[in-house]
Design an enzyme around this catalytic site. Structure first.
Site, PDB file in Angstrom:
ATOM      1  N   HIS A 135       0.861  -1.166  -0.018  1.00  0.00           N
ATOM      2  CA  HIS A 135       0.002   0.067   0.149  1.00  0.00           C
ATOM      3  C   HIS A 135       0.770   1.125   0.116  1.00  0.00           C
ATOM      4  CE1 HIS A 135      -3.148  -3.033   0.622  1.00  0.00           C
ATOM      5  NE2 HIS A 135      -2.412  -3.401   1.665  1.00  0.00           N
ATOM      6  N   GLU A 144      -2.395   0.346   7.787  1.00  0.00           N
ATOM      7  CA  GLU A 144      -1.601  -0.730   7.355  1.00  0.00           C
ATOM      8  C   GLU A 144      -0.344  -0.118   6.535  1.00  0.00           C
ATOM      9  OE1 GLU A 144      -1.823  -4.791   4.386  1.00  0.00           O
ATOM     10  OE2 GLU A 144      -3.438  -3.344   4.653  1.00  0.00           O
ATOM     11  N   HIS A 191       2.472  -7.100   4.511  1.00  0.00           N
ATOM     12  CA  HIS A 191       1.319  -6.990   4.646  1.00  0.00           C
ATOM     13  C   HIS A 191       0.932  -6.993   6.112  1.00  0.00           C
ATOM     14  CE1 HIS A 191      -0.099  -5.694   0.437  1.00  0.00           C
ATOM     15  NE2 HIS A 191       0.695  -6.483   0.360  1.00  0.00           N
ATOM     16  N   GLU A 219       1.327 -11.961   5.397  1.00  0.00           N
ATOM     17  CA  GLU A 219       0.250 -11.153   6.454  1.00  0.00           C
ATOM     18  C   GLU A 219       0.874 -11.454   7.813  1.00  0.00           C
ATOM     19  OE1 GLU A 219      -1.966  -9.302   5.484  1.00  0.00           O
ATOM     20  OE2 GLU A 219      -2.773 -10.109   3.316  1.00  0.00           O
TER      21      GLU A 219
END
Length: 591
Positions: free
Chosen positions: A423, A438, A491, A553
């Site tokens: 992101h 995030e 992430h 993640e």
């Protein structure tokens, strides 16, 4: 009809001359080139004509962005376009603030370990004690890279207190009350009305021209030009010492040299007659000059800046190095002892594992150390004979350094690893139960991992270094262009069920799975998060990637308790360490 055309023209001039919010934001950004010989093109695409080639680490103002391309300001009248996966964007204000960070620290504990990388898995290369002052060269949220005397390495920031800033110490400039001179070192140098590339050109100077200097900073030097004040780029002027050059030298005989060479990193660094800011300025030296350091006192270095003329300069404006010499076979060690840590430890006839075993020692046995030979101690046995023991399987007391066996970094050297913080910019990613973005967390993890990889000798590359948007296609292009050995996309997860927690690793192609498994198991071992396994994931950065790429993640921001955990510096450190160790594990078994 003519009136209508005139109205349109005036409207265009009025509104066209007002920069948009995007343009104003771009004006505050710099683009740093990531490779040598990068083509700058006339337009945003490979089909456009190349107008210039630029070098690695050169920086240019950012003008505009279009798809995968960035427009940069090459000069006052010229712009060009570069591929965004071959550059790094940095905010000007961030760049300026980083230069003004605190640079002198003090150790607050005895026996502080200095390591060759930012992490406890890196080897210890020295120790510092309470009160020792250090030059701070780099830092992240958990570790500080320091230089102290002949030691340069990383220490925990928990045990360093800032005592001075660059602004409080020796400035890299000539003060207006102590005018010096300078010599132009390039043909046809522009003289400007202000310290900016956008300011008007008021004249030109030719190579060899002498100028009167009013003041100087890292980027711009103010001079007297045609009886007025004007500005030139500091890069193209060699500064000379002021009239005080005629001051008698402090001493006529050179002290003993330390064997360390210092290279000046500031423009117009002042030389003083004593190791203190209150010392009288007796001269100055220019950026890039190198001198043998004769003595060091409280972060000041004594140099011989001209024949039989000596003075002191601020050590934090010197890059220190030791000239290469023929290495000796062993280093003599006095008044030191090793203690055996395990029963049945082999003591050998020579300093390597291929030599014969002459004795097996037990836990607690002690031997005097004669010398250090590489990573092996030469010790004295009870019968007076000499033998050798590996330094990483004993503890040592006395003046001898503690040897540690090379760790994970040995398997990462020269590997090209792309770190992709997910992101950024207008894409916040998920937002945690307590408001965590995030995009901010992924960048924290990525920067810690980057420092560890770089210290290990890996060619680490971040797809973004700040809060900017970087398209998925560009992230993949970065991996392809650099022929990455590994691509790690970082992430943090989210789901409607706030009780869900844990860590997951994803791959798409079968050739990516071994990397995902190695990194996943290592991160789980370090962080102790719930293991949600290694899974197939249809993500663009994996599916379109020809390199060994994985997506991690690293916890659920939707779980309030786990959000608090992953936000802590301790978790960030363990997560980055887990990825680092997992990469080393993968390369160790997949060479």
């Amino acid at each position: 009809m003519k009136k209508l055309i005139a109205l349109v023209f005036v409207t265009f001039l009025f509104f066209g001359g007002i920069p948009t919010t995007s343009q104003l934001a771009h004006a505050e950004s710099l683009v740093t080139i990531s490779i040598d010989g990068l083509n700058v093109r006339e337009g945003p695409g490979l089909s456009y004509r190349v107008v210039k080639q630029v070098k690695k680490d050169e920086s240019f103002p950012l003008v505009n962005e279009k798809n995968e391309w960035i427009q940069i300001q090459l000069s006052k009248n010229q712009t060009g376009w570069v591929a965004n996966w071959l550059v790094q964007k940095k905010d000007k204000q961030q760049s300026k603030s980083s230069e003004l960070e605190q640079s002198i620290g003090q150790v607050t504990v005895d026996g502080l370990r200095v390591r060759n990388g930012p992490g406890t898995s890196f080897q210890t290369i020295g120790h510092l004690n309470t009160g020792n002052q250090v030059i701070i060269k780099e830092k992240n949220e958990n570790w500080v890279k320091i230089a102290a005397n002949s030691i340069e390495g990383w220490v925990s920031n928990e045990f360093i207190t800032i005592v001075q800033t660059k602004q409080e110490t020796e400035p890299a400039q000539t003060s207006p009350n102590n005018l010096g001179t300078g010599t132009i070192n390039v043909n046809s140098l522009n003289v400007r009305s202000d310290a900016s590339l956008q300011s008007s050109i008021v004249g030109k100077l030719q190579k060899g021209a002498q100028v009167k200097v009013i003041s100087s900073t890292k980027e711009w030097t103010q001079i007297e030009f045609q009886n007025k004040k004007a500005w030139i780029s500091s890069e193209f002027v060699d500064l000379h010492s002021p009239a005080t050059n005629t001051t008698e030298p402090e001493e006529t005989e050179a002290p003993s040299a330390s064997g360390i060479v210092g290279t000046v990193t500031a423009n117009g660094l002042n030389i003083r007659n004593k190791a203190d800011l209150s010392g009288k300025i007796v001269g100055s030296v220019s950026k890039g000059s190198s001198f043998t350091i004769l003595e060091e006192v409280n972060n000041w270095s004594k140099i011989e800046y001209s024949p039989k003329q000596f003075g002191w300069v601020a050590s934090w404006y010197l890059d220190k190095s030791v000239p290469e010499t023929t290495p000796t076979q062993s280093q003599e060690v006095k008044e030191s002892f090793v203690t055996i840590l395990h029963d049945g430890t082999n003591i050998r006839s020579g300093p390597n594992v291929s030599t014969s075993v002459v004795l097996r020692a037990n836990q607690g046995d002690q031997f005097a150390v004669k010398s250090l030979n590489g990573d092996w101690y030469e010790i004295t046995l009870k019968d007076g004979s000499s033998a050798y023991i590996a330094g990483w399987i004993v503890s040592v007391t006395g003046s001898a350094p503690q040897v540690e066996k090379p760790g994970a970094e040995a398997h990462l050297k020269n590997k090209t690893i792309i770190i992709d913080p997910g992101h950024g910019g207008g894409d916040n990613g998920t937002t945690g139960a307590r408001g965590t973005f995030e995009k901010e967390l992924t960048l924290r993890t990525a920067k810690l991992l980057y420092d560890k990889l770089r210290a290990s000798g890996a060619n680490a590359i971040l797809t973004r270094t700040n809060d900017t948007y970087f398209s998925l296609r560009s992230r993949v292009s970065t991996a392809h262009y650099h022929n990455a050995d590994a691509f790690i996309s970082i992430h943090y997860d989210s789901i409607l069920d706030r009780s869900v927690r844990g860590m997951t690793a994803y791959y798409y192609h079968s050739y990516q799975r071994p990397l995902a498994e190695a990194v996943h198991s290592s991160v789980i071992s370090q962080t102790k998060l719930k293991d949600r396994g290694v899974r197939f994931g249809d993500y663009h950065v994996l599916r379109e990637n020809n390199q060994k790429a994985i997506l991690l993640e690293l916890g659920y921001l939707s779980n309030p308790a786990e959000e608090t955990t992953v936000n802590s510096p301790q978790y960030q450190e363990t997560a980055a360490t887990g990825i680092f160790n997992g990469l080393a594990k993968y390369f160790k078994t997949n060479l």
